[in-house]
Design an enzyme around this catalytic site. Structure first.
Site, short mmCIF file in Angstrom:
data_model
loop_
_atom_site.label_atom_id
_atom_site.label_comp_id
_atom_site.label_asym_id
_atom_site.label_seq_id
_atom_site.Cartn_x
_atom_site.Cartn_y
_atom_site.Cartn_z
N ASP A 1 -3.28 -18.31 0.68
CA ASP A 1 -4.30 -18.97 -0.16
C ASP A 1 -5.02 -20.05 0.63
OD1 ASP A 1 -1.82 -20.25 -0.14
OD2 ASP A 1 -1.87 -20.85 -2.24
N TYR B 1 0.83 -1.21 0.00
CA TYR B 1 0.00 0.00 0.00
C TYR B 1 0.86 1.26 0.00
CZ TYR B 1 -4.71 -1.84 0.89
OH TYR B 1 -5.92 -2.43 0.78
N LYS C 1 2.94 -15.62 2.65
CA LYS C 1 3.11 -16.35 1.39
C LYS C 1 4.59 -16.64 1.27
CE LYS C 1 1.56 -18.01 -2.53
NZ LYS C 1 0.67 -19.20 -2.60
N ASP D 1 -6.34 -6.88 4.04
CA ASP D 1 -7.45 -6.20 3.37
C ASP D 1 -8.37 -7.24 2.74
OD1 ASP D 1 -8.93 -4.04 2.21
OD2 ASP D 1 -8.00 -4.54 0.29
C1 IPM Z 1 -10.27 -1.11 4.13
C2 IPM Z 1 -10.54 -0.45 2.81
C3 IPM Z 1 -9.38 0.46 2.46
C4 IPM Z 1 -8.14 -0.40 2.34
C5 IPM Z 1 -9.60 1.30 1.19
C6 IPM Z 1 -10.84 2.16 1.31
C7 IPM Z 1 -8.40 2.12 0.84
O1 IPM Z 1 -10.77 -1.41 1.82
O2 IPM Z 1 -10.15 -0.40 5.15
O3 IPM Z 1 -10.17 -2.33 4.17
O4 IPM Z 1 -7.90 -0.99 1.27
O5 IPM Z 1 -7.41 -0.49 3.32
MG MG Z 2 -10.79 -3.39 2.53
#
Ligand code: IPM
Ligand code: MG
Length: 322
Positions: free
Chosen positions: A192, A114, A160, A216
């Protein structure tokens, strides 16, 4: 001393569920003598619309960037997403056997792909997944401590490591840190395989810890077990006691302003705030019990297969807060 809470209602259904949540906070605070001050701030699309400088007008600023910047700048590295199945909502789960499903998903929130370098060209794109040992260490300690506080004391670390270098370091460090928590049982799962087990045997999990992107994906998968994203709260913790509490779902623009949004994820996020930031266990339990009772009474919003409005659901929860 009065505690300070900043509210970020955001867009879509945000303001509706925030006001529902704050009415519950107000009622419960009176009962437990909890004093607080609120400060409301714009956040998300509304903040870009109101305060976005003209020079950003042509830039692709998305509301999500605000959330990512908030996490990073406040150092909120540990995201906690509890998964609990309410007996009254069992029939909404896509899987048949959801008895005794109760786990915490702990997601590293300020590192990994990210926040690595992103490059986008027409013929090539690149996202870099960086993790330092320090970033891995602190989230693993957080997860071991969480597991230690639960009856089963089982920690599943998800990676992973058969492919990724970041995962190899992650697994090695988890094994090393485990020595400091002899009462916690550590298991490893490849991501997975974990995705599959969340559907086939969710009962096996107690605390899951994983990196940002895996967390996520897996936390959305896990939340579907509960039948609706509308009942899923979360907390994110950083240093110096800073914390952020939020529903895990989005702003649901399609139902905004209709008064039918499920306020429970926000109300339960407030319960988590009372417990985790302010040590108000009684207030937190009062809210959680009231929500469970409201479901049992069959007061359900549309996403839960019912017809209750946001207001009706909130009033029922308020009545059950005792
Ligand atoms: C979450 C959301 C966020 C992320 C988005 C909105 C950027 O999906 O909090 O899980 O990917 O972290
Ligand atoms: Mg999310």
């Amino acid at each position: 001393m009065s505690k300070k809470i900043v509210t970020l209602a955001g867009d879509g259904i945000g303001p509706e569920i925030m006001s529902a949540g704050l009415s519950v906070l107000k009622a419960v605070s009176k009962k437990i003598d909890f004093e607080y001050e609120l400060e409301a701030k714009d956040f998300g699309g509304i903040a870009i619309d109101k305060h976005g400088h003209p020079k950003y007008n042509n830039a692709k600023v998305r509301p999500e960037q605000g959330l990512l910047a908030l996490r990073k700048e406040l150092g909120l590295y540990a995201n906690v997403r509890p998964l609990k199945i309410y007996p009254a909502l069992k029939k909404l789960s896509p899987i048949r056997n959801v008895e005794n499903v109760d786990f915490l998903m702990i997601r590293e929130l300020t590192g990994g792909i990210y926040f690595g370098q992103h490059e986008l060209a027409d013929d090539k794109a690149r996202d870099v997944n960086d993790y330092s040992a320090d970033e891995i260490r602190r989230i693993l300690h957080f997860a071991f401590k969480s597991a230690q506080s639960r009856p089963r004391k089982l920690l599943t670390s998800v990676d992973k490591q058969n492919v990724l270098a970041t995962s190899k370091l992650w697994r090695k460090m988890a094994d090393e840190i485990a020595d400091e928590y002899p009462d916690v049982r550590l298991e490893h799962q490849l991501v997975d395989s974990c995705a599959m087990l969340l559907i086939t045997n969710p009962q096996q999990f107690d605390v899951i810890v994983t990196e940002n992107l895996f967390g996520d994906i897996l936390s959305d998968e896990a939340s579907s077990l509960a039948g609706s994203l509308g009942v899923m709260p979360s907390s994110s913790h950083g240093f110096n006691g800073l914390a952020l509490y939020e529903p895990i779902h989005g702003s649901a623009p399609d139902i905004a302003g209709k008064g039918i949004a499920n306020p429970v994820s926000m109300i339960l996020s407030i319960a988590m705030m009372l417990r985790e930031s302010f040590g108000q266990e009684d207030g937190a339990t009062m809210i959680e019990k009231a929500v469970t009772q409201t479901f049992t009474d069959g007061i359900l919003t549309k996403d839960l297969g019912g017809t209750a409005t946001t207001k009706e659901m909130t009033e029922a929860i308020l009545k059950n807060c005792q």
